[in-house]
Design a protein around this motif. Sequence first.
Motif, PDB file in Angstrom:
ATOM      1  N   GLN A 157       0.580  -1.347  -0.039  1.00 17.84           N
ATOM      2  CA  GLN A 157       0.137   0.038   0.149  1.00 17.84           C
ATOM      3  C   GLN A 157       0.895   1.047   0.115  1.00 17.84           C
ATOM      4  O   GLN A 157       1.873   1.251   0.541  1.00 17.84           O
ATOM      5  N   THR A 158       0.465   2.251  -0.485  1.00 17.21           N
ATOM      6  CA  THR A 158       1.015   3.676  -0.647  1.00 17.21           C
ATOM      7  C   THR A 158       0.381   4.901   0.026  1.00 17.21           C
ATOM      8  O   THR A 158       0.223   5.740  -0.447  1.00 17.21           O
ATOM      9  N   SER A 159      -0.156   4.476   1.392  1.00 23.61           N
ATOM     10  CA  SER A 159      -1.019   5.426   1.795  1.00 23.61           C
ATOM     11  C   SER A 159      -0.138   5.623   3.194  1.00 23.61           C
ATOM     12  O   SER A 159       0.684   4.864   3.721  1.00 23.61           O
ATOM     13  N   VAL A 160      -0.492   6.902   3.815  1.00 23.24           N
ATOM     14  CA  VAL A 160       0.466   7.186   4.937  1.00 23.24           C
ATOM     15  C   VAL A 160       0.172   6.221   6.100  1.00 23.24           C
ATOM     16  O   VAL A 160      -0.827   5.725   6.213  1.00 23.24           O
ATOM     17  N   GLY A 161       1.384   6.010   6.657  1.00 25.02           N
ATOM     18  CA  GLY A 161       1.615   5.159   7.827  1.00 25.02           C
ATOM     19  C   GLY A 161       1.654   3.511   7.098  1.00 25.02           C
ATOM     20  O   GLY A 161       2.084   2.754   8.282  1.00 25.02           O
ATOM     21  N   SER A 162       1.411   3.039   6.002  1.00 22.46           N
ATOM     22  CA  SER A 162       1.682   1.872   5.673  1.00 22.46           C
ATOM     23  C   SER A 162       3.219   1.656   5.241  1.00 22.46           C
ATOM     24  O   SER A 162       4.054   2.581   5.390  1.00 22.46           O
ATOM     25  N   THR A 212       6.024  12.977   2.877  1.00 24.98           N
ATOM     26  CA  THR A 212       7.334  13.115   2.092  1.00 24.98           C
ATOM     27  C   THR A 212       8.099  12.194   1.575  1.00 24.98           C
ATOM     28  O   THR A 212       9.398  12.258   1.173  1.00 24.98           O
ATOM     29  N   SER A 213       7.736  10.943   1.793  1.00 23.36           N
ATOM     30  CA  SER A 213       8.229   9.734   1.051  1.00 23.36           C
ATOM     31  C   SER A 213       7.989   9.666  -0.232  1.00 23.36           C
ATOM     32  O   SER A 213       8.484   8.929  -1.024  1.00 23.36           O
ATOM     33  N   SER A 214       6.925  10.399  -0.840  1.00 26.17           N
ATOM     34  CA  SER A 214       6.745  10.673  -2.191  1.00 26.17           C
ATOM     35  C   SER A 214       7.922  11.221  -2.822  1.00 26.17           C
ATOM     36  O   SER A 214       8.672  12.089  -2.383  1.00 26.17           O
ATOM     37  N   GLY A 215       8.062  10.455  -4.156  1.00 21.42           N
ATOM     38  CA  GLY A 215       9.268  11.041  -5.023  1.00 21.42           C
ATOM     39  C   GLY A 215       9.593  10.138  -5.953  1.00 21.42           C
ATOM     40  O   GLY A 215       9.106   8.865  -6.022  1.00 21.42           O
ATOM     41  N   THR A 216      10.764  10.200  -6.681  1.00 19.11           N
ATOM     42  CA  THR A 216      11.604   9.287  -7.864  1.00 19.11           C
ATOM     43  C   THR A 216      12.579   8.610  -7.005  1.00 19.11           C
ATOM     44  O   THR A 216      13.382   9.054  -6.642  1.00 19.11           O
ATOM     45  N   TYR A 217      12.638   7.241  -7.213  1.00 20.94           N
ATOM     46  CA  TYR A 217      13.767   6.332  -6.621  1.00 20.94           C
ATOM     47  C   TYR A 217      14.268   5.770  -7.821  1.00 20.94           C
ATOM     48  O   TYR A 217      13.784   5.136  -8.746  1.00 20.94           O
ATOM     49  N   SER A 235       4.041   7.540  -5.117  1.00 20.75           N
ATOM     50  CA  SER A 235       2.989   8.642  -4.645  1.00 20.75           C
ATOM     51  C   SER A 235       2.166   8.025  -3.427  1.00 20.75           C
ATOM     52  O   SER A 235       1.640   7.156  -3.608  1.00 20.75           O
ATOM     53  N   VAL A 236       2.499   8.697  -2.120  1.00 24.33           N
ATOM     54  CA  VAL A 236       2.015   8.437  -1.029  1.00 24.33           C
ATOM     55  C   VAL A 236       0.474   9.239  -0.981  1.00 24.33           C
ATOM     56  O   VAL A 236       0.572  10.479  -1.147  1.00 24.33           O
ATOM     57  N   MET A 237      -0.537   8.512  -0.667  1.00 24.15           N
ATOM     58  CA  MET A 237      -1.953   9.273  -0.426  1.00 24.15           C
ATOM     59  C   MET A 237      -2.164   9.366   0.845  1.00 24.15           C
ATOM     60  O   MET A 237      -1.730   8.521   1.736  1.00 24.15           O
ATOM     61  N   ASP A 238      -2.875  10.452   1.291  1.00 21.72           N
ATOM     62  CA  ASP A 238      -3.509  10.757   2.893  1.00 21.72           C
ATOM     63  C   ASP A 238      -5.005  10.251   2.562  1.00 21.72           C
ATOM     64  O   ASP A 238      -5.694  10.879   1.974  1.00 21.72           O
ATOM     65  N   PRO A 239      -5.337   9.073   3.182  1.00 26.00           N
ATOM     66  CA  PRO A 239      -6.880   8.792   3.120  1.00 26.00           C
ATOM     67  C   PRO A 239      -7.778   9.730   3.577  1.00 26.00           C
ATOM     68  O   PRO A 239      -8.810   9.729   3.119  1.00 26.00           O
ATOM     69  N   SER A 240      -7.312  10.485   4.818  1.00 26.96           N
ATOM     70  CA  SER A 240      -8.466  11.628   5.225  1.00 26.96           C
ATOM     71  C   SER A 240      -8.590  12.344   4.038  1.00 26.96           C
ATOM     72  O   SER A 240      -9.701  12.927   3.940  1.00 26.96           O
TER      73      SER A 240
END
Length: 329
Positions: A157-162, A212-217, A235-240
């Motif tokens: 998953q690419t959501s905040v906290g995962s 802030t973890s979003s970006g190109t690796y 791309s990290v998404m915020d569920p709220s």
Amino acid sequence: MAGLLGTSLCGALLGLLCMSAPALAVEVKVPAEPLSAPVGRTAELTCTYSTSVGDNFALEWSFVPPGKPISASHPILYFTSGHLYPTGSKANRASLLQNPPTGGVATLKLTDVHPSDTGTYLCQVNNPPDFYSNGLGLINLTVLVPPSSPLCSQSGQTSVGSSAALRCSSSEGAPRPVYHWVRLGSSPTPSPGSMVQDDVSGQLILTNLSLTSSGTYRCVATNQMGSASCELTLSVMDPSKGRVAGAVIGVLLGVLFLSVAAFCLLRFQRERRKRPKETYGGSELREDAIAPGMSEQTSVRADSSNGLLERPHSASSVTTTKSKLPMVV
């Protein structure tokens, strides 16, 4: 005393005779360290021997693929009875450094080496009646291949906290490439505890993701022949925020629907007001009106001039409101 001198003299004579006799054992020498050659180049597999070459001298080179026993070897070439016989799939690329190999050098030359040439090569010398050793030497060859362009992939998953796992792998490369992940751009690098990578498997684990973890690796695969890389955008998404955005979109769609419905209703009413009404005045005559004093049953007479049909009048069908006048004679 004379007996002791005789025994010593006999021993010395036997020693001299043994030293002067030719050695019967074939001795083959090959490099102790594994050999390597870049792909597409020429590899020289050094093999020397010591024996007195006779009419029955024979040399054989053979190949064993990685992970196979020596009994599964495939012949490359033979030299016997003064002739060289290349054979097998490597025949057109295999030759001897010295031909004929009767001077103690049996080195093999292999041109345009392929990745499939990696394996164990056997140099075997037979010189009957020299059967006191196997006359065999083993050489390990590795063909060096630069890493192929790796494939980057993502799982989790690419959501905040995962947590998410980034993977990188090259289909080719010898020796086996090592992998290193770096983050591109000026964004802050995740903390060391939340970014763990395995250089052997090429896996990067990102834990406790944040925006802030979003970006190109970028993953770089490297060995002694070169390097290759691939990139992946995370791309990290915020569920709220996603739920709020969904609610806002729903409200906007509802307002749009109501606006369209109101517009259509107003337009319909405006068009209705512009439409003329059908009214009949007191002086207007309708084509289907009945003359006063006539019943609804009127005669229809055929009119040949206009093609209309009229019914002939009859006394029974015509009534009037006035009384009949007497006829004057």
